[in-house]
Design an enzyme around this catalytic site. Sequence first.
Site, PDB file in Angstrom:
ATOM      1  N   GLU A   1       1.484 -47.031  -0.115  1.00  0.00           N
ATOM      2  CA  GLU A   1       1.811 -47.164   1.306  1.00  0.00           C
ATOM      3  C   GLU A   1       2.146 -48.613   1.645  1.00  0.00           C
ATOM      4  O   GLU A   1       1.776 -49.530   0.914  1.00  0.00           O
ATOM      5  CB  GLU A   1       0.633 -46.678   2.156  1.00  0.00           C
ATOM      6  CG  GLU A   1       0.321 -45.222   1.942  1.00  0.00           C
ATOM      7  CD  GLU A   1      -0.896 -44.733   2.712  1.00  0.00           C
ATOM      8  OE1 GLU A   1      -1.103 -43.513   2.730  1.00  0.00           O
ATOM      9  OE2 GLU A   1      -1.650 -45.557   3.278  1.00  0.00           O
TER      10      GLU A   1
ATOM     11  N   GLU B   1       5.019 -38.505  -6.626  1.00  0.00           N
ATOM     12  CA  GLU B   1       5.998 -37.762  -7.413  1.00  0.00           C
ATOM     13  C   GLU B   1       7.276 -38.562  -7.602  1.00  0.00           C
ATOM     14  O   GLU B   1       7.803 -38.670  -8.717  1.00  0.00           O
ATOM     15  CB  GLU B   1       6.339 -36.420  -6.749  1.00  0.00           C
ATOM     16  CG  GLU B   1       5.160 -35.500  -6.562  1.00  0.00           C
ATOM     17  CD  GLU B   1       4.514 -35.655  -5.184  1.00  0.00           C
ATOM     18  OE1 GLU B   1       4.092 -36.782  -4.828  1.00  0.00           O
ATOM     19  OE2 GLU B   1       4.428 -34.638  -4.472  1.00  0.00           O
TER      20      GLU B   1
END
Length: 151
Positions: free
Chosen positions: A63, A74
């Site tokens: 983040e 992913e």
Amino acid sequence: MEKQFTFHYESYAALAELPDADRALVEEAIEATRKAYAPYSHFAVGAAARLKSGLVLHGSNSESEVFPAGLCAERSLLFYAQANYADDPIEAIAIASNPSERECYPCGQCRQVLVDVERRQQSPIRVIMFGGGTASVVRSTELLLPFTFVL
């Protein structure tokens, strides 16, 4: 005219029920959650991919204060694999999260990138989505996104 889309998937009530190779990959994804950087959502996601050669790669979410500059586990993994192992196709990918109250499913952007990778390598990617002690498995990424974007 109304049409219907249906597909088959595998459902496992416990991690121990998964085939050995899938269980091992889920355990790698769980380990990858420990490397996630999620100070804002407190939702760590890990992904692990098994390549045709047998090599296992890891990715985790990251983040940023300047949302949406972060990246999902992913896509981190898929872009790394493409940049470094483009000639070694991904056979399977496992996704896990912490906390893990329910199965961890890929977001829409990740689903599209999964389909893109599968198409580029011209072989299916088995997707194992784990969480809350249970797992769902699809034999191809296209089953996660039946109406994909195509140029």
